[in-house]
Design a protein around this motif. Structure first.
Motif, PDB file in Angstrom:
ATOM      1  N   TYR A 233     -27.525 -14.181  -3.710  1.00  0.00           N
ATOM      2  CA  TYR A 233     -26.134 -13.760  -3.418  1.00  0.00           C
ATOM      3  C   TYR A 233     -26.053 -12.218  -3.876  1.00  0.00           C
ATOM      4  O   TYR A 233     -25.624 -11.465  -2.995  1.00  0.00           O
ATOM      5  CB  TYR A 233     -25.446 -14.548  -4.563  1.00  0.00           C
ATOM      6  CG  TYR A 233     -23.951 -14.669  -4.467  1.00  0.00           C
ATOM      7  CD1 TYR A 233     -23.471 -15.676  -3.357  1.00  0.00           C
ATOM      8  CD2 TYR A 233     -23.186 -14.114  -5.147  1.00  0.00           C
ATOM      9  CE1 TYR A 233     -22.251 -15.630  -3.089  1.00  0.00           C
ATOM     10  CE2 TYR A 233     -21.720 -14.210  -4.826  1.00  0.00           C
ATOM     11  CZ  TYR A 233     -21.260 -14.948  -3.870  1.00  0.00           C
ATOM     12  OH  TYR A 233     -19.847 -15.274  -3.650  1.00  0.00           O
ATOM     13  N   PRO A 240     -20.495 -15.403   0.183  1.00  0.00           N
ATOM     14  CA  PRO A 240     -19.514 -16.364  -0.657  1.00  0.00           C
ATOM     15  C   PRO A 240     -19.071 -17.269   0.544  1.00  0.00           C
ATOM     16  O   PRO A 240     -18.476 -16.684   1.481  1.00  0.00           O
ATOM     17  CB  PRO A 240     -18.744 -15.180  -1.301  1.00  0.00           C
ATOM     18  CG  PRO A 240     -18.808 -13.970  -0.491  1.00  0.00           C
ATOM     19  CD  PRO A 240     -20.116 -13.742   0.011  1.00  0.00           C
ATOM     20  N   SER A 246     -16.072 -14.315  -4.969  1.00  0.00           N
ATOM     21  CA  SER A 246     -17.330 -13.754  -5.290  1.00  0.00           C
ATOM     22  C   SER A 246     -17.634 -13.807  -6.579  1.00  0.00           C
ATOM     23  O   SER A 246     -18.560 -14.160  -7.129  1.00  0.00           O
ATOM     24  CB  SER A 246     -17.547 -12.439  -4.255  1.00  0.00           C
ATOM     25  OG  SER A 246     -18.648 -12.011  -4.557  1.00  0.00           O
ATOM     26  N   GLU A 250     -20.273 -15.864  -9.154  1.00  0.00           N
ATOM     27  CA  GLU A 250     -21.435 -15.097 -10.194  1.00  0.00           C
ATOM     28  C   GLU A 250     -21.273 -15.724 -11.563  1.00  0.00           C
ATOM     29  O   GLU A 250     -22.186 -16.019 -12.233  1.00  0.00           O
ATOM     30  CB  GLU A 250     -21.416 -13.823  -9.964  1.00  0.00           C
ATOM     31  CG  GLU A 250     -21.922 -13.268  -8.515  1.00  0.00           C
ATOM     32  CD  GLU A 250     -22.094 -11.790  -8.708  1.00  0.00           C
ATOM     33  OE1 GLU A 250     -22.532 -11.180  -9.671  1.00  0.00           O
ATOM     34  OE2 GLU A 250     -21.751 -10.974  -7.489  1.00  0.00           O
TER      35      GLU A 250
END
Length: 274
Positions: A233, A240, A246, A250
C-alpha cells in the motif's frame, strides 16, 4: 495439450469461438432448479446429467464428462442417468480450508502412492489409471471401495467463532476487490506489481484457510499478510478501494498487525483460541 492436435485441422478463429461457446454453455447446467428436459436429454448435456458428473454417489463416479453434447458419453460408455439424489463433494473429504492443500492434496496422494507401489509398470499405472486403481484392480478401481453415501454425512465447517468468520469474510471481500482491479488493469501494471499482487492474493487465501482451520501458525501468518498489505500500500503496488479511506485502511491494518502480532507471541502459551 489435448487441444493441440486440432491445430492441424481447425482454424484458430473457429477453435476460439467454439471454446468460448463450450465455456458459456456450462453456466446454465450447474443448477438443481431444472429437472428433466424430455427428448433434449438424449442429445444435450443437461443439468440432470451434469449433476451426476459432480456427485460422489457410487453411481456418479467417472460419469457424464460431456461439455455440450451428451452423445459422446453415450458412445464411449460413460453415461449415467440421474436415478437418485446426487450428493456433491469428494469421495474422501480433506476437511480443510487451506487452498494450497486443497489444490495439491491429490498430487501428493499420487506421489506417495507412486513410491509405495512396487514394480515399474504398477508405478506407471498409478499415474495414468484411475485414483482408485491398485495392483490387481480394474483401471478405474473398485466401486465398492468408494464410501457409500448414507445421508447422515455432516459437511465440514470451521470451529472458529462467528467474529473470526466475519473477519475472514471481510478480508476476502477486500482481497477480491484488489483482484478485480488487478484483472482490469493488467495491461497498465508493471510486472513487479503484478507479481507482488499475485503473492498477496495467495497469501491472503492461505491465511484465511489457516484462520478457519485454527492452525497453530494462523496468527503469525495473518500478521505477515497484514504487514505485506501495508508495505504494498505504501509503495503504491496496491491502490485504495475507496481513495478517501486511504488513511483509515492504514490505521485498520496497523491495528490488525498489532493484534495478530500479540496473538502469535502468546499463542504457544495461551492454548487454543477462537
Amino acid at each position: 495439450i489435448f487441444y493441440s492436435p486440432l491445430a492441424l485441422f481447425i482454424p484458430p478463429s473457429v477453435y476460439a469461438v467454439h471454446l468460448q461457446f463450450n465455456l458459456l454453455y456450462q453456466f446454465w447446467i450447474h443448477t438443481e432448479v431444472i429437472n428433466n428436459l424430455g427428448p433434449l436429454e438424449l442429445i444435450l448435456n443437461t443439468p440432470s446429467h451434469h449433476r451426476v458428473h459432480h456427485g460422489r454417489n457410487r453411481y456418479c463416479i467417472d460419469k457424464n464428462f460431456a461439455g455440450v453434447l451428451i452423445i459422446w458419453d453415450r458412445i464411449f460408455g460413460t453415461f449415467e442417468a440421474e436415478n437418485e439424489k446426487v450428493v456433491y463433494g469428494l469421495t474422501h473429504p480433506i476437511n480443510t480450508f487451506e487452498p494450497i492443500r486443497v489444490q495439491f492434496h491429490h498430487l501428493f496422494y499420487i506421489w506417495t502412492t507412486f513410491w509405495a507401489t512396487p514394480g515399474f509398470f504398477n508405478k506407471f499405472s498409478v499415474i495414468f489409471k484411475g485414483p482408485g486403481w491398485g495392483p490387481g484392480k480394474p483401471r478405474l478401481g473398485l466401486s465398492e471401495e468408494i464410501p457409500e453415501v448414507t445421508g447422515k454425512d455432516v459437511p465440514f465447517s470451521s470451529s472458529a467463532s462467528q467474529l473470526l468468520k466475519i473477519y475472514t469474510v471481510v478480508q476476502f471481500a477486500l482481497m477480491l476487490a484488489f483482484y478485480e482491479e488487478t484483472f482490469a488493469d493488467t495491461a497498465a501494471l508493471s510486472q513487479v506489481t503484478l507479481l507482488l499482487r499475485v503473492c498477496f492474493i495467495i497469501l491472503t487465501l492461505t491465511s484465511i484457510g489457516f484462520l478457519l482451520d485454527q492452525r497453530p501458525k494462523a496468527a503469525f501468518m495473518e500478521t505477515l499478510r497484514c504487514l505485506m498489505f501495508l508495505m504494498l500500500y505504501r509503495f503504491g503496488h496496491l491502490k485504495p478501494v475507496v481513495p478517501s479511506l486511504s488513511s483509515a485502511f492504514e490505521i485498520v491494518f496497523s491495528i490488525c498487525i498489532a493484534f495478530w502480532g500479540v496473538r502469535s507471541m502468546k499463542q504457544l502459551t495461551s492454548g487454543p483460541w477462537k
